[in-house]
Design a protein around this motif. Structure first.
Motif, PDB file in Angstrom:
ATOM      1  N   THR A  33     -57.072  41.431 -83.940  1.00 57.11           N
ATOM      2  CA  THR A  33     -56.583  42.054 -85.176  1.00 57.11           C
ATOM      3  C   THR A  33     -55.214  41.465 -85.515  1.00 57.11           C
ATOM      4  O   THR A  33     -54.370  41.299 -84.637  1.00 57.11           O
ATOM      5  CB  THR A  33     -56.416  43.581 -84.963  1.00 57.11           C
ATOM      6  N   SER A  34     -55.009  41.139 -86.786  1.00 53.76           N
ATOM      7  CA  SER A  34     -53.678  40.634 -87.147  1.00 53.76           C
ATOM      8  C   SER A  34     -52.689  41.799 -87.122  1.00 53.76           C
ATOM      9  O   SER A  34     -53.062  42.950 -87.393  1.00 53.76           O
ATOM     10  CB  SER A  34     -53.698  39.973 -88.525  1.00 53.76           C
ATOM     11  N   LEU A  35     -51.461  41.463 -86.794  1.00 50.63           N
ATOM     12  CA  LEU A  35     -50.448  42.525 -86.772  1.00 50.63           C
ATOM     13  C   LEU A  35     -50.285  43.139 -88.152  1.00 50.63           C
ATOM     14  O   LEU A  35     -50.045  44.334 -88.278  1.00 50.63           O
ATOM     15  CB  LEU A  35     -49.106  41.959 -86.286  1.00 50.63           C
ATOM     16  N   LEU A  36     -50.439  42.317 -89.202  1.00 50.24           N
ATOM     17  CA  LEU A  36     -50.291  42.856 -90.552  1.00 50.24           C
ATOM     18  C   LEU A  36     -51.335  43.940 -90.799  1.00 50.24           C
ATOM     19  O   LEU A  36     -51.024  45.026 -91.286  1.00 50.24           O
ATOM     20  CB  LEU A  36     -50.432  41.745 -91.600  1.00 50.24           C
ATOM     21  N   ARG A  37     -52.578  43.636 -90.421  1.00 46.72           N
ATOM     22  CA  ARG A  37     -53.644  44.619 -90.647  1.00 46.72           C
ATOM     23  C   ARG A  37     -53.382  45.890 -89.834  1.00 46.72           C
ATOM     24  O   ARG A  37     -53.567  47.011 -90.322  1.00 46.72           O
ATOM     25  CB  ARG A  37     -54.996  44.016 -90.279  1.00 46.72           C
ATOM     26  N   ALA A  38     -52.925  45.700 -88.586  1.00 45.75           N
ATOM     27  CA  ALA A  38     -52.637  46.864 -87.751  1.00 45.75           C
ATOM     28  C   ALA A  38     -51.545  47.724 -88.388  1.00 45.75           C
ATOM     29  O   ALA A  38     -51.663  48.949 -88.474  1.00 45.75           O
ATOM     30  CB  ALA A  38     -52.217  46.406 -86.358  1.00 45.75           C
ATOM     31  N   LEU A  39     -50.504  47.053 -88.880  1.00 45.34           N
ATOM     32  CA  LEU A  39     -49.391  47.804 -89.484  1.00 45.34           C
ATOM     33  C   LEU A  39     -49.857  48.533 -90.737  1.00 45.34           C
ATOM     34  O   LEU A  39     -49.532  49.697 -90.961  1.00 45.34           O
ATOM     35  CB  LEU A  39     -48.248  46.849 -89.831  1.00 45.34           C
ATOM     36  N   VAL A  40     -50.627  47.824 -91.566  1.00 47.95           N
ATOM     37  CA  VAL A  40     -51.097  48.420 -92.817  1.00 47.95           C
ATOM     38  C   VAL A  40     -51.973  49.630 -92.520  1.00 47.95           C
ATOM     39  O   VAL A  40     -51.831  50.692 -93.130  1.00 47.95           O
ATOM     40  CB  VAL A  40     -51.870  47.370 -93.650  1.00 47.95           C
ATOM     41  N   GLU A  41     -52.882  49.474 -91.556  1.00 45.09           N
ATOM     42  CA  GLU A  41     -53.798  50.583 -91.262  1.00 45.09           C
ATOM     43  C   GLU A  41     -53.055  51.786 -90.700  1.00 45.09           C
ATOM     44  O   GLU A  41     -53.507  52.914 -90.817  1.00 45.09           O
ATOM     45  CB  GLU A  41     -54.897  50.120 -90.308  1.00 45.09           C
ATOM     46  N   THR A  93     -50.164  36.520 -86.911  1.00 45.48           N
ATOM     47  CA  THR A  93     -50.103  36.788 -85.481  1.00 45.48           C
ATOM     48  C   THR A  93     -51.206  37.762 -85.069  1.00 45.48           C
ATOM     49  O   THR A  93     -51.327  38.851 -85.630  1.00 45.48           O
ATOM     50  CB  THR A  93     -48.718  37.403 -85.141  1.00 45.48           C
ATOM     51  N   LEU A  94     -52.002  37.334 -84.096  1.00 48.26           N
ATOM     52  CA  LEU A  94     -53.124  38.168 -83.656  1.00 48.26           C
ATOM     53  C   LEU A  94     -52.794  38.842 -82.336  1.00 48.26           C
ATOM     54  O   LEU A  94     -52.202  38.222 -81.437  1.00 48.26           O
ATOM     55  CB  LEU A  94     -54.375  37.300 -83.480  1.00 48.26           C
ATOM     56  N   VAL A  95     -53.174  40.073 -82.241  1.00 51.70           N
ATOM     57  CA  VAL A  95     -52.970  40.818 -81.004  1.00 51.70           C
ATOM     58  C   VAL A  95     -53.910  40.272 -79.933  1.00 51.70           C
ATOM     59  O   VAL A  95     -55.119  40.185 -80.148  1.00 51.70           O
ATOM     60  CB  VAL A  95     -53.258  42.314 -81.244  1.00 51.70           C
ATOM     61  N   GLN A  96     -53.347  39.885 -78.788  1.00 56.24           N
ATOM     62  CA  GLN A  96     -54.196  39.377 -77.700  1.00 56.24           C
ATOM     63  C   GLN A  96     -53.967  40.140 -76.404  1.00 56.24           C
ATOM     64  O   GLN A  96     -54.534  39.789 -75.373  1.00 56.24           O
ATOM     65  CB  GLN A  96     -53.935  37.882 -77.478  1.00 56.24           C
ATOM     66  N   GLY A  97     -53.116  41.094 -76.436  1.00 56.56           N
ATOM     67  CA  GLY A  97     -52.827  41.863 -75.242  1.00 56.56           C
ATOM     68  C   GLY A  97     -51.649  42.771 -75.532  1.00 56.56           C
ATOM     69  O   GLY A  97     -51.204  42.879 -76.674  1.00 56.56           O
ATOM     70  N   PRO A  98     -51.137  43.430 -74.508  1.00 54.55           N
ATOM     71  CA  PRO A  98     -49.999  44.321 -74.742  1.00 54.55           C
ATOM     72  C   PRO A  98     -48.839  43.558 -75.377  1.00 54.55           C
ATOM     73  O   PRO A  98     -48.521  42.450 -74.935  1.00 54.55           O
ATOM     74  CB  PRO A  98     -49.631  44.793 -73.335  1.00 54.55           C
ATOM     75  N   CYS A  99     -48.274  44.097 -76.381  1.00 51.54           N
ATOM     76  CA  CYS A  99     -47.142  43.428 -77.023  1.00 51.54           C
ATOM     77  C   CYS A  99     -46.251  44.464 -77.695  1.00 51.54           C
ATOM     78  O   CYS A  99     -46.627  45.627 -77.844  1.00 51.54           O
ATOM     79  CB  CYS A  99     -47.637  42.393 -78.033  1.00 51.54           C
ATOM     80  N   HIS A 100     -45.118  43.983 -78.102  1.00 52.13           N
ATOM     81  CA  HIS A 100     -44.143  44.866 -78.729  1.00 52.13           C
ATOM     82  C   HIS A 100     -43.616  44.205 -79.994  1.00 52.13           C
ATOM     83  O   HIS A 100     -43.294  43.022 -79.991  1.00 52.13           O
ATOM     84  CB  HIS A 100     -42.988  45.125 -77.742  1.00 52.13           C
TER      85      HIS A 100
END
Ligand code: FES
Length: 628
Positions: A33-41, A93-100
């Motif tokens: 999932t792209s970070l943008l999509r995650a943030l938007v959702e 940027t795509l989520v590939q694991g734990p990140c901050h």
């Protein structure tokens, strides 16, 4: 704001923390999932001017942890130091694991001064909402009445043809008896939406809304007096899906879920505006009608109708006619039986907002020959008088909104909004009187006009190298010329440049609008010299400097005195349609009678567009100070 993304087995648990308020949001997202999509959702406010294409750089965040490698787009927009420091574009940027993730709150950074006022004609108060006080006869055994028949009979000729929605009918018998058969009847259009005891006097309200691609403005009106009670404005929360209407269409077309997400965003903003309008003075249920002026895409999205086929040949909207629906059908939180009326459109990308501009400016009632231009990602242009009106839309692109510009940004704190040539050098004004973070549309037009006047840019748009400059170019200006990542550029302020590519973007945007105006003038057989007036509508137009808009050829070369600003005319037109039924009918007749011109179907459009991309060789108007 801080966003924590942690491995959660079947995806990733995403946590969002707003540093300012310490509130926390969380969600789960699949790997990839792209970070943008995650943030938007998750409902995080983030600017995504290019809609995730990786070209605007507005979705910049700081990331640590397991994410995808930087894309080519990121490498083009972020320098190696920034990438090393964890700067990334959320859309790439795509989520590939734990990140901050750490990001700024876009609401705090970008809240611009939103233009809420527009010029309009005064109209007689004759709204579509009425309140009638009636006394019903007491029921008698000898008659064979019903409560509804008695109510309609008591209303006399006004009651003919009225309908009563079920919720009103369900409450009618008890209300009549509680009120001693003396009641106030509230009617919207032909529907009885409320019956209340005669002594219960509640505000009778309506709201006019301009649903813009970038901003949404709402105005609350007392429909008994016609007085404006409050105004409120917000950025359109759909901007996380891209700044221009095409990006929004693309997102909405992906699935019913995505269409719904876009509708929810804009309806959510309208509801926030309604809440602010009512605060301390009324209840949402006092608002019986809302009139909306929006472009074709915004109208479709607000109504939850897919605009997918507007972006595919032969570019057909789902509807053009005026649209009336119950507010609750589309999630608008006013009276439970309140109605929403969307102004009709003229054709394809010329929507109800343009009808509202024509209405407010009186283009359809005046003998004067006028050209009205709303400069936006789609430039809407109207030309003519009461004898004949033509309208078209041109795809100007989002350059004037700051997209596709190296250091472009919207008109918000930190944006260079004015550039002047003073004592052989430039002087930049920065919104918020702070350090410059970028340049907004009006600053961009000023900068190009200044470079043209100084001889640093030629008519083809070429930014000269220092050695190519005419000898009379002051050293201070010459020293601002430099090469940035292999490209010619001019330094506006510390860390803010305008590049050769930016100038090309300005040429594309202004060329599209100028070509549209020229085509309409050609069809009407008039020249710029014959124009009585040029009207600039919309937020961007309001911040333009007339002489600079003429200098770069965005507007026809007329005396600057003939250029006037009419502010948020779309909202002003919506107000007129809310307050006055005859003017609502006038709007409907404008939509039917204005001739829509499809400029891409004009045989020599491409040639005209190429010609209009060139800059005028000479000054078209005299220099002036800022016009606000
Ligand atoms: Fe990411 Fe534009 S660069 S939205």
């Amino acid at each position: 704001m801080s966003i924590g993304v942690t491995d959660a087995g079947t995806g990733f648990s995403v946590e969002v923390t707003y540093a300012e308020g310490n509130s926390t949001l969380s969600g789960r997202f699949a790997p990839g999932t792209s970070l943008l999509r995650a943030l938007v959702e998750m409902g995080v406010e983030i600017d995504a001017v290019c809609g995730g294409a990786g070209t605007c750089g507005q979705c910049r965040v700081r990331v640590s942890g397991a994410v995808s490698q930087p894309t080519q787009e990121e490498q083009a927009l972020l320098d190696p130091d920034e990438l090393r420091a964890g700067q990334r574009l959320a859309c790439q940027t795509l989520v590939q694991g734990p990140c901050h993730v750490t990001a700024a709150d876009a609401r705090a950074l970008t809240a611009p001064a939103i233009l809420t006022e527009g010029q309009r004609q005064q109209v007689p108060l004759q709204p579509n909402v009425r309140e009638l006080a009636v006394a019903l006869p007491q029921p008698e055994l000898e008659r064979n009445p019903s409560d509804l028949e008695d109510l309609l009979r008591a209303l006399g000729p006004t009651g003919e043809g009225l309908t009563i929605p079920l919720p009103t009918l369900q409450r009618l018998p008890a209300t009549l008896r509680e009120a001693g058969f003396s009641v106030r009847v509230r009617v919207v259009d032909r529907h009885i939406v409320a019956v209340a005891p005669a002594e219960e006097v509640r505000p009778l309200l309506g709201v006019a809304v301009d649903i813009g691609t970038t901003t949404v403005v709402g105005k609350l009106f007392d429909l008994r007096t016609g007085h404006a009670l409050a105004v409120a404005a917000r950025l359109n929360a759909q901007r996380a899906f891209g700044e221009d209407v095409i990006s929004r269409i693309q997102h909405a077309s992906r699935s019913p879920h995505d269409l719904h997400a876009l509708q929810e965003r804009v309806v959510g903003v309208v509801n926030e505006i309604v809440e602010e309008l009512c605060a301390g003075r009324a209840q949402r249920s006092d608002i019986l009608e809302m009139v909306c002026a929006g472009n074709t895409v915004m109208t479709h999205l607000a109504a939850g109708i897919s605009p997918q086929w507007l972006a595919q040949y032969p570019y057909v909207p789902a509807f053009r006619a005026p649209l009336r629906c119950q507010a609750r059908e589309i999630g608008i939180a006013i009276h439970e039986l309140g109605q929403v009326y969307f102004l009709p459109g003229i054709g394809r990308f010329v929507g109800g907002d343009t009808v509202a501009v024509i209405l407010a400016a009186g283009l359809d009632t005046s003998d004067k020959l006028r050209l009205a231009v709303d400069v936006g990602t789609n430039g809407e242009i109207v030309l003519g008088s009461r004898h004949r009106l033509l309208a078209c839309s041109t795809a100007a692109g989002p350059a004037f909104e700051g997209a596709h510009i190296t250091h472009g940004m919207r008109a918000a704190e930190g944006a260079i909004d004015r550039v002047d040539l003073v004592d052989g050098d430039i002087r930049c004004h920065v919104l918020g009187e702070t350090a410059a973070r970028g340049v907004c549309g009006s600053g961009l037009i000023d900068a190009v006009a200044v470079l043209l006047r100084a001889g640093l840019v030629d008519v083809s748009g070429r930014l000269l190298e220092p050695a190519q400059c005419p000898p009379n170019v002051p050293e201070a200006l010459r020293s601002r010329l430099r090469t940035v990542r292999g490209e010619r550029a001019f330094l506006l302020a510390d860390q803010v440049v305008i590049t050769q590519r930016d100038i090309r973007e300005v040429q594309l945007a202004k060329g599209a609008i100028a070509a549209g105006a020229r085509i309409l003038m050609g069809l009407l057989g008039v020249t710029p010299a014959e124009l009585d007036q040029i009207l600039l509508a919309g937020a961007f137009g309001n911040f333009l400097r007339r002489d600079n808009a003429i200098r770069i050829g965005l507007l026809p070369a007329v005396q600057k005195e003939r250029v006037s600003f009419i502010g948020n005319a779309a909202c002003a037109g919506a107000e007129m349609a809310l307050l006055s039924n005859p003017h609502r009918e006038r709007a409907e007749s404008i939509a039917r009678e204005v001739e829509y011109v499809e400029i891409s179907a004009i045989p020599d459009f491409q040639d005209l567009f190429a010609e209009e991309m060139m800059f005028p060789a000479e000054e078209g108007g005299e220099a002036e100070g800022p016009v606000r």
